[in-house]
Design a protein around this motif. Structure first.
Motif, mmCIF file in Angstrom:
data_model
loop_
_atom_site.group_PDB
_atom_site.id
_atom_site.type_symbol
_atom_site.label_atom_id
_atom_site.label_comp_id
_atom_site.label_asym_id
_atom_site.label_seq_id
_atom_site.Cartn_x
_atom_site.Cartn_y
_atom_site.Cartn_z
ATOM 1 N N CYS A 244 0.869 -1.174 0.000
ATOM 2 C CA CYS A 244 0.000 0.000 0.000
ATOM 3 C C CYS A 244 0.909 1.228 0.000
ATOM 4 O O CYS A 244 1.900 1.243 0.726
ATOM 5 N N TYR A 246 0.355 4.157 1.142
ATOM 6 C CA TYR A 246 0.067 5.168 2.170
ATOM 7 C C TYR A 246 0.741 4.818 3.506
ATOM 8 O O TYR A 246 1.296 3.731 3.669
ATOM 9 N N GLN A 247 0.673 5.744 4.447
ATOM 10 C CA GLN A 247 1.397 5.559 5.708
ATOM 11 C C GLN A 247 0.543 5.912 6.918
ATOM 12 O O GLN A 247 0.997 6.659 7.806
ATOM 13 N N CYS A 248 -0.664 5.395 6.978
ATOM 14 C CA CYS A 248 -1.548 5.724 8.097
ATOM 15 C C CYS A 248 -0.891 5.292 9.416
ATOM 16 O O CYS A 248 -0.330 4.192 9.506
ATOM 17 N N PHE A 250 -2.032 4.338 12.245
ATOM 18 C CA PHE A 250 -2.638 3.287 13.073
ATOM 19 C C PHE A 250 -2.512 1.923 12.399
ATOM 20 O O PHE A 250 -3.017 0.922 12.904
ATOM 21 N N CYS A 251 -1.839 1.874 11.251
ATOM 22 C CA CYS A 251 -1.824 0.660 10.427
ATOM 23 C C CYS A 251 -0.412 0.090 10.379
ATOM 24 O O CYS A 251 0.569 0.838 10.272
ATOM 25 N N ASN A 253 0.771 -1.809 8.042
ATOM 26 C CA ASN A 253 1.233 -2.162 6.699
ATOM 27 C C ASN A 253 2.492 -1.441 6.234
ATOM 28 O O ASN A 253 3.326 -2.053 5.568
ATOM 29 N N PRO A 254 2.670 -0.160 6.563
ATOM 30 C CA PRO A 254 3.924 0.461 6.123
ATOM 31 C C PRO A 254 5.141 -0.296 6.654
ATOM 32 O O PRO A 254 6.145 -0.443 5.950
ATOM 33 N N LEU A 290 -4.526 -5.274 0.387
ATOM 34 C CA LEU A 290 -4.562 -4.234 1.410
ATOM 35 C C LEU A 290 -5.351 -3.038 0.882
ATOM 36 O O LEU A 290 -6.170 -2.461 1.573
ATOM 37 N N THR A 291 -5.060 -2.660 -0.329
ATOM 38 C CA THR A 291 -5.725 -1.514 -0.962
ATOM 39 C C THR A 291 -5.872 -1.884 -2.432
ATOM 40 O O THR A 291 -4.977 -1.655 -3.230
ATOM 41 N N ARG A 322 -9.686 2.562 -1.312
ATOM 42 C CA ARG A 322 -9.636 4.015 -1.389
ATOM 43 C C ARG A 322 -10.719 4.463 -2.377
ATOM 44 O O ARG A 322 -11.212 3.668 -3.177
ATOM 45 N N GLU A 347 -12.172 5.860 7.923
ATOM 46 C CA GLU A 347 -11.611 5.742 9.278
ATOM 47 C C GLU A 347 -12.109 6.818 10.237
ATOM 48 O O GLU A 347 -12.276 6.553 11.415
ATOM 49 N N LYS A 359 -4.260 9.860 7.278
ATOM 50 C CA LYS A 359 -5.178 9.202 6.341
ATOM 51 C C LYS A 359 -5.497 10.211 5.260
ATOM 52 O O LYS A 359 -6.309 11.121 5.431
HETATM 53 S S1 SF4 Z 1 -4.917 1.885 6.545
HETATM 54 FE FE1 SF4 Z 1 -5.149 1.267 4.389
HETATM 55 S S2 SF4 Z 1 -4.471 3.083 3.212
HETATM 56 FE FE2 SF4 Z 1 -3.653 3.314 5.306
HETATM 57 S S3 SF4 Z 1 -1.595 2.400 5.262
HETATM 58 FE FE3 SF4 Z 1 -3.015 0.799 5.951
HETATM 59 S S4 SF4 Z 1 -3.582 -0.327 4.093
HETATM 60 FE FE4 SF4 Z 1 -2.699 1.657 3.450
#
Ligand code: SF4
Length: 526
Positions: A244, A246-248, A250-251, A253-254, A290-291, A322, A347, A359
């Motif tokens: 993904c 993006y760099q939210c 609370f997530c 995934n980054p 993920l996205t 998204r 979110e 976000k």
């Molecule tokens: S919440 Fe969604 S958009 Fe944001 S970093 Fe995680 S996977 Fe990516």
């Protein structure tokens, strides 16, 4: 010496050695006793890993406690407030072939870590000479902690695992040490923690073999009515992308995937879909990305290809998407090609919170996209979170107001969850630095079923202004109002829910899917 040179030196000798026998083990689902839980989904991670190493000559045995023990609940003596769903520890151990040399264990969710750790200890006792390797999101987020907490674990594969795990197998086969393999965490000979290099990421997804689903595996999920998101008779997991961009905050995934986002070649993806139609006669596709949809040209090309190939299936994006690429034109194509369920993940309804959690979403644009999807008859769910550490009551009310607005305007489901800090996220790192979170079994277990147990307060609430009770009050109040509004303003949904509940093997929303699952389990119990 770099790994490739090591391998070259050892090549002749290693070629004479047989490949080590490999087992891949996924433990049971862990949940609180009273939670409403239907999270049994096929393991696409194992399907990819086993395909990748099988293409290189390995013959892994897959033991998926969840897939092989669907709807089987058993108590956890050591953690009396929790239960497992799946095979028991003894059954898992009995299915690992005697003499297995490398055992890969999935450790995805931090909430399940104490149980996964206990399972690894039992595996070590039964297989004292095996190399035990773990991978997954939890392991990537807390590699050093996991190795310390579980000395029986030899090695951690961090991030995207297929190639790294293969390199571990090859190094084991060649008899060389693992220190040069990028993307692993381990203890050196002196017992000190070592983490090698940055997280490796695949660039060419066409080089990945299609996921391998063992014979009879998917059928068990279909028979038990288990699927991700909404349900149809034969749902097939699929992935169109990795990562993904993006760099939210609370997530996780980054940290797990970096911000590299790679999409599959459309022709390759559609060829995989056609192979599933041929082999299984599937009724729907569920994208586990993920996205999934961030690029309009790719999405248009994908839908066009489905139309060209005459593929007629239901498909859905249950993990959240998204809205940037989902304008009226794209949504029209989605609908035309069978997409009937979309999850949007704004979110928050508070602009201030959206900025703080990084976000990057325009609520106006997202709302427009939701309305367009509803006009086309697509079932829509939106996910919201309240209780971020910085939030004030004003921020929370903005989110609740936005959620109610979406419900009145036609969103079929609007869920609100209470924020909890997950390992591997930016917020978690900050809380850990300031002492706001302490790692322990209680902490991990509290992460499981947080939003599916309505009888307990969230013990991991970290908002300094609003306690667990107040946030639970807002959440439950919102959910009751939201569903009541949904059924009052759109009475046709009452008929739809009743129809799906009592007379069909499908569901249109997660709420209906959960209700069906509860009914099914209730019937099985009597
Ligand atoms: S919440 Fe969604 S958009 Fe944001 S970093 Fe995680 S996977 Fe990516």
């Amino acid at each position: 010496m770099p790994l490739q040179q090591d391998l070259a030196v050892a090549e002749t000798e290693a070629r004479a050695r047989p490949r080590p026998s490999v087992a891949l083990v996924r433990g049971p689902i862990v949940s609180r006793l009273r939670s409403v839980n239907n999270e049994a989904t096929p393991s696409i991670a194992f399907a990819y890993i086993s395909a990748y190493i099988a293409a290189r000559g390995y013959r892994p045995t897959v033991i998926d406690a969840i897939g092989e023990g669907l709807n089987r609940m058993w108590p956890l003596e050591r953690y009396p407030d929790y239960q497992c769903q799946g095979l028991t520890f003894d059954e898992i151990l009995a299915r690992i072939p005697a003499g297995t040399e490398v055992i890969g264990v999935a450790a995805m969710f931090s909430g399940e870590w104490p149980v996964t750790r206990d399972l690894i200890k039992l595996i070590r006792a039964r297989f004292p000479d095996a190399l035990i390797v773990a991978g997954g999101e939890h392991i990537t987020a807390l590699t050093e902690y996991s190795l310390k907490d579980c000395p029986e674990l030899d090695l951690c594969v961090r991030g995207e695992g297929e190639h790294t795990f293969f390199e571990v197998l090859e190094a084991h086969r060649a008899g060389i040490d693992f220190s040069a393999i990028a993307g692993i965490g381990h203890r050196d000979e002196a017992g000190a923690y070592r983490q090698n290099g940055a997280l490796p990421r695949m660039r060419d997804l066409a080089a990945l073999p299609w996921p391998h689903w063992p014979d009879g595996y998917m059928e068990k999920f279909w028979t038990a009515g288990k699927s991700y998101g909404v349900q149809s008779a034969r749902d097939m997991p699929i992935m169109a992308s990795r990562g993904c961009p993006y760099q939210c905050t609370f997530c996780s995934n980054p940290q797990m995937w970096t911000t590299r986002y790679v999409l599959r070649d459309v022709d390759d993806l559609v060829a995989e879909i056609e192979s599933h139609i041929k082999r299984y006669d599937i009724t729907s596709l569920q994208f586990y990305d993920l996205t999934a949809i961030t690029k309009k040209p790719w999405t248009v090309a994908f839908c066009t290809k489905l139309i060209e190939r005459g593929i007629k299936l239901r498909w859905s994006l249950p993990s959240g998407t998204r809205s940037e690429a989902l304008d009226e034109e794209v949504l029209g194509l989605l609908k035309q090609t069978g997409c009937d369920y979309l999850v949007y993940a704004p979110e928050s309804g508070s602009p201030d919170t959206l900025k703080k959690i990084k976000k990057r979403v325009s609520l106006a644009r997202l709302t427009e996209s939701v309305m367009a999807a509803k006009r086309l008859g697509i079932v829509v769910r939106t996910n919201l979170i309240i209780g971020f550490p910085h939030e004030t009551r004003r921020n929370v009310f903005e989110t609740i107001r936005y959620g109610l607005y979406l419900a009145i305007r036609g969103a079929d489901e609007v869920s609100i969850n209470i924020f909890s800090p997950y390992p591997g996220t930016e917020i978690f790192a900050e809380l850990q630095r300031t002492g706001g979170v302490r790692l322990s079994d209680d902490y991990f277990l509290a992460l499981t079923s947080l939003n599916s147990d309505f009888t307990s307060l969230n013990p991991l609430t970290v908002n300094p202004r609003m306690g667990a009770r107040e946030l639970a009050f807002y959440r439950i109040g919102f959910m009751l109002l939201n569903y009541a509004l949904g059924y009052l303003v759109y009475p046709a949904r009452i008929v739809r829910t009743a129809r799906y509940l009592f007379g069909s093997s499908t569901s249109a929303t997660v709420f209906e899917h959960r209700l069906k699952d509860m009914f099914r389990r209730g019937r099985q119990a009597t």
